[in-house]
Design a protein around this motif. Structure first.
Motif, PDB file in Angstrom:
ATOM      1  N   LEU A 195       0.815  -1.217   0.000  1.00  0.00           N
ATOM      2  CA  LEU A 195       0.000   0.000   0.000  1.00  0.00           C
ATOM      3  C   LEU A 195       0.846   1.262   0.000  1.00  0.00           C
ATOM      4  N   ALA A 196       2.030   1.191   0.586  1.00  0.00           N
ATOM      5  CA  ALA A 196       2.870   2.379   0.722  1.00  0.00           C
ATOM      6  C   ALA A 196       3.514   2.796  -0.591  1.00  0.00           C
ATOM      7  N   THR A 197       3.695   1.848  -1.517  1.00  0.00           N
ATOM      8  CA  THR A 197       4.471   2.165  -2.721  1.00  0.00           C
ATOM      9  C   THR A 197       3.808   1.779  -4.039  1.00  0.00           C
ATOM     10  N   ASP A 198       2.910   0.806  -4.017  1.00  0.00           N
ATOM     11  CA  ASP A 198       2.393   0.250  -5.266  1.00  0.00           C
ATOM     12  C   ASP A 198       1.103   0.934  -5.711  1.00  0.00           C
ATOM     13  N   PRO A 199       0.887   1.038  -7.026  1.00  0.00           N
ATOM     14  CA  PRO A 199      -0.413   1.509  -7.518  1.00  0.00           C
ATOM     15  C   PRO A 199      -1.479   0.469  -7.201  1.00  0.00           C
ATOM     16  N   PRO A 200      -2.740   0.856  -7.167  1.00  0.00           N
ATOM     17  CA  PRO A 200      -3.807  -0.118  -6.873  1.00  0.00           C
ATOM     18  C   PRO A 200      -3.871  -1.216  -7.922  1.00  0.00           C
ATOM     19  N   PRO A 201      -4.472  -2.341  -7.590  1.00  0.00           N
ATOM     20  CA  PRO A 201      -4.694  -3.384  -8.595  1.00  0.00           C
ATOM     21  C   PRO A 201      -5.511  -2.823  -9.764  1.00  0.00           C
ATOM     22  N   PRO A 202      -5.377  -3.393 -10.948  1.00  0.00           N
ATOM     23  CA  PRO A 202      -6.075  -2.862 -12.126  1.00  0.00           C
ATOM     24  C   PRO A 202      -7.594  -2.880 -11.959  1.00  0.00           C
ATOM     25  N   GLY A 203      -8.255  -1.958 -12.652  1.00  0.00           N
ATOM     26  CA  GLY A 203      -9.708  -1.901 -12.627  1.00  0.00           C
ATOM     27  C   GLY A 203     -10.228  -1.019 -11.506  1.00  0.00           C
ATOM     28  N   ARG A 204     -11.537  -0.821 -11.495  1.00  0.00           N
ATOM     29  CA  ARG A 204     -12.180  -0.009 -10.471  1.00  0.00           C
ATOM     30  C   ARG A 204     -13.010  -0.899  -9.548  1.00  0.00           C
ATOM     31  N   PHE A 205     -13.180  -0.432  -8.319  1.00  0.00           N
ATOM     32  CA  PHE A 205     -13.852  -1.221  -7.297  1.00  0.00           C
ATOM     33  C   PHE A 205     -15.108  -0.514  -6.787  1.00  0.00           C
TER      34      PHE A 205
END
Length: 283
Positions: A195-205
């Motif tokens: 969560l501190a460094t990565d973009p969110p998983p693909p797609g919208r929630f």
């Protein structure tokens, strides 16, 4: 026969080094009130490595510049406390709230899923309501994810939060353990995510659960993460935080839900722009 002695408590210098490692890898802050966890969390790793003290563990990691050892230390220091349907009624209430958006094509993100009880609880809650929901479950810990993917739990773990009726419906006994049925596991996919460094998983929630993670982080990082969560949501999406967490003072991208008490909704774009404009004008 002489019994092995308990590993000695970590020194101030080692505590500082371990806290810096944890912050660098995960963004989590090891406050002075939580340093007691170092001894408890690292004693098994000290013993496994054939060492006598936490000091020796830290010295080996630093001297060898062992990335794998650093990852194992961080994995041990992470708090993976979790249980099925943690906090009575809240998962079921959350499911009812999300289902106002419809019963099909729903996408949920369980961020910081630990050993998998939360995503499985979500899958149960939606399936019991005749709904289908894709659950993306993420965690920074490879060890936690490895366990979560098995969907296998001890008798003690299965009884924490699960009444007998749910346990028998959704789990099968395997020796002394219990394993989630394939029909439940089919709705969940696990992946490593920081969560501190990565973009969110693909797609919208349609909804995101990020419970009991933010309060370990510095305020500036909480704000950044909340912004990423907002970017990953569909309009009107719902956010669930832990009982002791809030967006207030950290983000204008979410507002307390007027319809569903205890949850946050993605703020309309107009409201965010108005708030930002007011801040600019006052500046």
């Amino acid at each position: 026969m002489t019994q092995p002695s308990e590993p000695a408590s970590a020194s101030t210098a080692s505590i500082g080094a371990l806290a810096a490692l944890l912050a660098e890898r995960t963004g989590q802050q090891l406050s002075s009130s939580r340093t007691w966890r170092i001894d408890v969390a690292l004693k098994p790793l000290v013993a496994e490595c054939g060492l006598a003290t936490i000091e020796q563990l830290v010295q080996r990691w630093r001297a060898d510049k062992d990335a794998a050892m650093g990852e194992r230390i961080v994995d041990a220091l992470l708090n993976q406390e979790t249980s099925f349907f943690r906090d009575p009624g809240i998962i079921d209430t959350f499911a009812e709230a999300v289902l106002t958006r419809g019963k099909g094509g729903l996408r949920l993100w369980s961020a910081g899923c630990a050993f998998g009880q939360e995503p499985l609880s979500l899958a149960m809650a939606f399936a019991e309501r005749g709904a289908t929901a894709e659950v993306i479950a993420t965690d920074v810990s490879p060890g936690a994810l490895a366990r979560a993917r098995t969907s296998r739990y001890s008798q003690f773990e299965i009884q924490r939060g699960l009444p007998v009726t749910r346990m028998l419906r959704w789990f099968e006994q395997a020796g002394s353990d219990w394993v989630a049925v394939p029909a439940l596991r089919a709705h969940i996919s696990y992946r490593r995510h920081n969560l501190a460094t990565d973009p969110p998983p693909p797609g919208r929630f349609d909804a995101i659960l990020c419970r009991n993670v933010l309060f370990y982080l510095a305020p500036v990082l909480r704000t950044q993460i909340l912004s990423r969560l907002a970017d990953a949501m569909r309009p009107g999406g719902l956010l669930m935080l832990g009982a002791g967490e809030t967006v207030i003072g950290l983000s204008n991208r979410f507002v307390p839900s007027a319809r569903f008490r205890g949850f946050y909704e993605l703020a309309p774009v107009r409201a965010c722009q108005s708030s930002l404009g007011s801040a600019t004008a006052s500046g």
